[in-house]
Design a protein around this motif. Structure first.
Motif, short mmCIF file in Angstrom:
data_model
loop_
_atom_site.label_atom_id
_atom_site.label_comp_id
_atom_site.label_asym_id
_atom_site.label_seq_id
_atom_site.Cartn_x
_atom_site.Cartn_y
_atom_site.Cartn_z
N SER A 58 -29.65 33.48 50.51
CA SER A 58 -28.61 32.47 50.33
C SER A 58 -29.20 31.07 50.29
O SER A 58 -28.57 30.14 49.80
CB SER A 58 -27.56 32.58 51.44
N ARG A 59 -30.42 30.91 50.80
CA ARG A 59 -31.02 29.56 50.78
C ARG A 59 -31.52 29.18 49.39
O ARG A 59 -31.86 28.04 49.13
CB ARG A 59 -32.20 29.51 51.77
N LEU A 60 -31.63 30.18 48.51
CA LEU A 60 -32.27 29.96 47.22
C LEU A 60 -31.33 30.48 46.14
O LEU A 60 -31.12 31.69 46.03
CB LEU A 60 -33.57 30.76 47.22
N GLN A 61 -30.72 29.60 45.37
CA GLN A 61 -29.82 30.08 44.32
C GLN A 61 -30.15 29.45 42.99
O GLN A 61 -30.97 28.53 42.90
CB GLN A 61 -28.37 29.81 44.71
N MET A 62 -29.51 29.96 41.94
CA MET A 62 -29.93 29.58 40.61
C MET A 62 -28.74 29.24 39.73
O MET A 62 -27.67 29.85 39.82
CB MET A 62 -30.70 30.77 40.01
N VAL A 63 -28.93 28.26 38.85
CA VAL A 63 -27.96 27.94 37.80
C VAL A 63 -28.63 28.34 36.49
O VAL A 63 -29.76 27.95 36.24
CB VAL A 63 -27.61 26.44 37.77
N PHE A 64 -27.91 29.09 35.67
CA PHE A 64 -28.56 29.66 34.49
C PHE A 64 -28.33 28.80 33.26
O PHE A 64 -27.48 27.92 33.21
CB PHE A 64 -28.06 31.08 34.26
N GLN A 65 -29.10 29.17 32.21
CA GLN A 65 -29.13 28.35 31.02
C GLN A 65 -27.90 28.52 30.12
O GLN A 65 -27.26 27.57 29.72
CB GLN A 65 -30.39 28.69 30.22
N ASN A 66 -27.62 29.79 29.80
CA ASN A 66 -26.64 30.04 28.75
C ASN A 66 -25.24 30.14 29.34
O ASN A 66 -24.92 31.08 30.04
CB ASN A 66 -27.01 31.35 28.05
N PRO A 67 -24.37 29.17 29.04
CA PRO A 67 -23.04 29.20 29.65
C PRO A 67 -22.24 30.44 29.25
O PRO A 67 -21.37 30.88 29.96
CB PRO A 67 -22.37 27.94 29.12
N PHE A 68 -22.58 31.04 28.09
CA PHE A 68 -21.80 32.18 27.64
C PHE A 68 -22.27 33.48 28.30
O PHE A 68 -21.65 34.50 28.15
CB PHE A 68 -21.86 32.28 26.12
N ASP A 69 -23.36 33.41 29.00
CA ASP A 69 -23.95 34.58 29.63
C ASP A 69 -23.88 34.51 31.13
O ASP A 69 -24.12 35.49 31.81
CB ASP A 69 -25.44 34.63 29.25
#
Lengths: 692, 334
Positions: A443-454
């Motif tokens: 939970s300390r490490l999270q990610m925002v991804f590139q492709n909004p449609f994916d």
């Protein structure tokens, strides 16, 4: 110039699509006059109708689209009255088009030479041998090395940049009068893009071809075009000479666009970007009067919402026209949009430290049955060393194939590091796959991804997907608590609360990316990795999403690892920058240090490649030669040696370069060049006044 | 249709189209029919199924109204479904009672009018045709469903976990696929003995490998999506990812394929019964009817004995196939 026949003239062109819901006007009242040798840019966000205009000019609208009004003249002849046969002769010979995806424009089953030869054989009726000859010459003209080899290759055997050059060569083969370019470089890396842009600029001079250049990138338009049309929601809102529009914009939307792109000088603390509020109206939900009205700060009832708006000439400049009723009442100098200055954030202790991290993939080339399986090593990451502090934004910059995504995977625990350490606080992550990490660490490490449609699962509601994270990380247990947090998160990312019940397909790209951000921050992470979070979004939305990310970071004192190829965004928001090439860190330091000399030669080329939408800026031109080497077979010595303009034979291509340290705050450059030589480099970007 | 729409409160059909009511209707129709056919329950259990079937047809009609192909398919399938659930309540003669052998269609004998004549034992063809659809539909759908559950499960595992799982599952699937289907059926049913449950086993062995391949392919594509990475980086269990993140997104193509496969299964079951390997006499069944008629129908005069069950099977399969076409058409439109 005025007594020449324009190559193309659109008069009050209106284009509609017919769907089940009825007629949808895609483009309304579009005017354009293109003189021989002129290049005209069309700028706008997705859905504004710019590609529709291009397709209409090709008369290639598909079954459900049609030109419903106005005139379309090509060299003075009305294209709307031409027979299909005449049109077919025109397309590909007098009018040629270059599309966004080079791979999709070439037939993967045909050799490039054969595809190119079709053009002169069909349009000029020449012999096969002559067609081959001409094609080879044209490939040389678009500066492809070794045309004969390329003619005999299949499209997948050459790189994306080379493919796009082939497509341009194909378009030029019949010496067209008009070349339509629809986002020709969007799918390419920046340094490759710079080469294509240079080529496009030279085409106009060399062949006298008129061009229509469609793009969402204002900087590219400035580098390639003479005149410019800004489109919004199916209408041209501002037309004029490129310098007039850039320096004296007279439409609130144009100015909004400029306010939302990070130009040199923008700074996340002192001059934050100003996003355009709201979003593009759907074609069948356009407001009465000015389409931009609901998003415009100068909107006035009774003036802006009465009937159709017409184009007005700007006084003193007949060529500069604008579709705004109030443009003369607005004080364009004083009413400049300004973001609120925010206090800079002090960074804290080191949260994440990467120590000599190396990641190699071993690929077994399958031999015959059990024999001869040759092992190949792909060096995705080599000896990465850097650290990130609390509340700090560290940008990792590099083009595709530089290993930044592999690094993110190691960090997230989807891959193991081959050697070295990655430490989050005092937990070693390098060899701890995600299954073995405890909930706290995850939970300390999270990610925002590139492709909004994916990024969101299309089958589940927005609220459900955020709630899952909250439950998974034990932030809250009961349904009421979880719902409360979901609503709070939606508030933070500025989405209405009833979005919790919606499914992703009912959201726009920017809204989806906001949900993605809400999801990443739902578990109160210490470190968030953002992998190109805004690169797939429209310019005006980019600014809003970027600022949102910064605000949440500021609030929670989160460390942000911002992975990007876009140096203008990086310059705007990063505190420190790490430049990567072929899996190695070429240069790292504070943002200021990276963007001013001494540069690493690769950083220098990257900086020079980024188009800047500011007429007052002068930029050195550096176009990298050659192609990105394969990571499975990297050059000996310095990885950049094959493309570097300072390459010293016998040194750079043999020995691994040393790390040169500058300044006090850990500015490091991996290069053979002498420190004094590096120091003496000229800045890439300069204000014009300074240069003069 | 027009009548029922005007009677119903506005929006009822939309409300019934929501997932929960639609699935409830489906279960209300299906569970009683299955219990009745498989376990020989009392005919009372079918009472709720009759209105459920009609409502479900209405809902389906409303949702597929834009595709005429789908509407024709739906109508054919629901005709047989309605026959299946209402057979005990229709004014029919006992299908197993010999009355008057070799009565031609549209003729009267012993004060009974025979619309479709009688067979060589003197049993009413109309009654046998209507009763016969129950077993084909119930066992066909059950077998397809079981094959799908197993095929999808293995497909998800092979596609998502890949590596050794994929190697082993794909190898087994290839072995099974290398048998001609009929040979596989005959081997399995000869070994296990002919019965409804063994047909399910046989169909599962024959269909699951192909289904597994479809699902595996779809999974391989979907598992590279960012939302799957997001779930992985949250530390979700692979089973959670397969069921919650992947399964709902492979649903669309699977449903279309399932409609087609229902057709194949129906053919297979009828063929097996025809060969004497499937459901056993005397209860009416289309395959059985064809088998029994095969001898006598040599005479042109008695060809109706063959045509009636044969056309029944054809219309049902046609219905499934048109439904599949319609569904695909609809999915392409959006």
């Amino acid at each position: 110039m005025s007594d020449q026949t324009p190559v193309l003239e659109c008069r009050n062109l209106s284009i509609s699509y017919y769907t089940r819901a009825g007629e949808i006007p895609a483009v309304v009242d579009f005017n354009l006059k293109l003189m021989p040798g002129e290049s005209h840019g069309i700028v706008g966000e997705s859905g504004c109708g710019k590609s529709t205009v291009a397709l209409a000019i090709m008369q290639y609208m598909g079954k459900n689209g049609a030109i419903v009004g106005g005139e379309l003249l090509f060299e003075g002849r009305d294209m709307r009255s031409m027979s299909p046969d005449e049109l077919r002769k025109l397309r590909g010979s007098k009018i040629a088009m270059v599309y966004q995806e080079p791979m999709a424009s070439l037939n993967p089953a045909m050799r490039i030479g054969d595809q190119l030869c079709e053009v002169p054989i069909y349009h000029d009726g020449v012999s096969e041998r002559e067609a081959w000859q001409r094609s080879a010459e044209m490939l040389a003209k678009v500066r492809l090395p070794d045309p004969e080899r390329i003619m005999n290759s299949f499209p997948h055997q050459i790189s994306g940049g080379q493919q796009q050059r082939v497509v341009i060569a194909m378009a030029l083969l019949s010496s067209p009068k008009l070349l339509l370019l629809d986002e020709p470089t969007t799918a390419l890396d920046v340094t490759v893009e710079a080469g294509i842009v240079e080529l496009i600029r030279d085409i106009a001079d060399e062949f006298g071809t008129s061009m229509i250049y469609i793009s969402h990138n204002l900087g590219l338009i400035l580098e390639t075009c003479d005149r410019l049309t800004v489109m919004y929601s199916g209408e041209a809102v501002e037309v004029g000479d490129i310098h007039d529009v850039f320096d004296e914009m007279r439409h609130p939307y144009t100015r909004g666009l400029f306010g939302s792109i990070p130009l040199p000088g923008a700074d996340k603390n002192e001059h934050p970007l100003v996003a355009i509020p709201g979003q593009l109206p759907l074609p069948h939900e356009r407001p009465k009067g000015c389409n931009f009205g609901p998003r415009c700060t100068f909107f006035r009832q009774g003036v802006c919402d009465t009937g159709r708006l017409r184009m007005h000439s700007v006084p003193g400049d007949d060529d500069h026209r604008v579709r705004c009723e109030r443009f003369q009442e607005i004080d364009w100098e004083r009413d400049l949009p300004k973001g609120e200055a925010k206090p800079p954030v002090e960074s804290g202790d080191v949260v994440l430290s990467v120590d000599d991290m190396t990641k190699h993939y071993v690929i077994e080339e399958s031999g015959f049955l059990i024999f001869g399986g040759e092992e190949k090593t792909v060096k995705a990451n080599e000896h990465l060393n850097f650290s990130a502090r609390e509340a700090e934004t560290v940008a990792i910059v590099g083009e595709s194939g530089c290993g930044k995504s592999t690094f993110a995977k190691v960090l997230m625990g989807l891959e193991d590091a081959t050697a070295g350490q990655v430490k989050l606080g005092n937990v070693e992550l390098g060899n701890l796959p995600v299954e073995k990490r405890d909930e706290k660490t995850i939970s300390r490490l999270q990610m925002v991804f590139q492709n909004p449609f994916d990024t969101l699962n299309p089958s589940h509601t927005v609220g459900g997907q955020i709630a899952r994270v909250i439950r998974k990380f034990g932030v809250a247990k009961t349904k009421e608590e979880v719902d409360e947090i979901v609503f709070r998160l939606l508030d933070i990312v500025k989405l209405p609360r009833d979005f919790a019940k919606r499914r992703p397909r009912q959201l726009s790209g920017g809204q989806k990316q906001r949900v993605g951000i809400a999801r990443a921050f739902a578990g109160n992470p210490d470190v968030v990795i953002a992998d190109e979070p805004v690169s797939a979004l429209d310019v005006s939305v980019q600014a809003a999403v970027t600022d949102l990310l910064m605000d949440i970071q500021r609030e929670n004192r989160t460390t942000l690892l911002f992975i990007s190829h876009d140096l203008s965004v990086v310059r705007y928001l990063a505190d420190r920058v790490v430049v990567m090439y072929l899996g190695q860190i070429m240069e790292q330091g504070t943002t200021e240090e990276i963007f001013s000399p001494p540069y690493h030669p690769y950083t220098e080329a990257l900086l020079a490649a980024v188009p800047i939408a500011d007429t007052s800026i002068e930029k050195r031109h550096i176009v990298l030669k050659g192609e990105l080497p394969s990571p499975s077979n990297p050059p000996k010595g310095c990885p950049f040696s094959t493309r570097c303009q300072y390459m010293m034979p016998g040194k750079c291509d043999v020995e691994a370069p040393p790390i040169r340290a500058f300044g006090r705050e850990g500015h490091e450059i991996l290069c053979h060049l002498d420190p004094t030589e590096l120091q003496e480099m000229e800045p890439v970007i300069k204000k014009k006044e300074e240069a003069a | 249709m027009a009548v029922s729409e005007s009677i119903a409160a506005p929006g009822l059909v939309e409300r019934l189209s929501a997932p929960k009511p639609a699935i409830t209707l489906l279960l209300l129709m299906w569970v009683p029919l299955t219990i009745y056919v498989m376990f020989g329950a009392h005919q009372f259990v079918l009472l709720p199924a009759i209105p459920a079937t009609i409502l479900l047809y209405w809902v389906a009609f409303y949702n597929f109204r834009e595709s005429s192909t789908a509407i024709i398919g739906l109508t054919l399938v629901f005709f047989w479904l309605l026959m299946a659930v209402s057979a005990p309540y229709l004014p029919l003669v006992d299908p197993n009672k010999p009355i008057a052998p070799f009565t031609l269609p549209f003729s009267e004998k012993r004060d009974i009018f025979f619309w479709l004549g009688t067979d060589f034992k003197g049993r009413d063809m109309l009654s046998r045709m209507i009763w016969g659809c129950q077993r084909v539909i119930v066992w066909g759908v059950t077998a397809t469903f079981v094959a799908y559950v197993i095929g999808t499960l293995f497909g998800l595992i092979a596609g998502y976990l890949s590596g050794w799982w994929d190697e082993i599952i794909s190898f087994l699937a290839n072995v099974l696929l290398s048998f001609p289907v009929m040979v596989l059926f005959i081997v399995i049913l000869n070994y296990l003995g002919p019965s409804g449950f063994n047909i399910v086993v046989a169909v599962t062995f024959a269909s699951a490998p192909a289904i597994m391949r479809i699902v595996r392919g779809l999974t391989l594509d979907i598992k590279t999506r960012d939302y799957v990475y997001a779930a992985q980086t949250r530390g979700e269990h692979p089973f959670y990812i397969m069921v919650i993140e992947l399964l709902p997104n492979v649903r669309g193509p699977i449903i279309v394929d399932a409609c087609l496969r229902l057709g194949y299964t129906t053919v297979a079951i009828t063929t097996l019964t025809f060969l004497g390997l499937g459901l056993q006499p005397p209860d009416p069944d289309w395959g059985l009817m064809i088998r029994e008629a095969a001898k006598t129908a040599m005479l042109w005069k008695f060809s109706y004995m063959l045509l009636v069950p044969a056309l029944s099977v054809s219309t049902l399969i046609l219905g499934f196939n048109l439904m599949a076409d319609g569904l695909r058409e609809m999915s392409l439109k959006d």
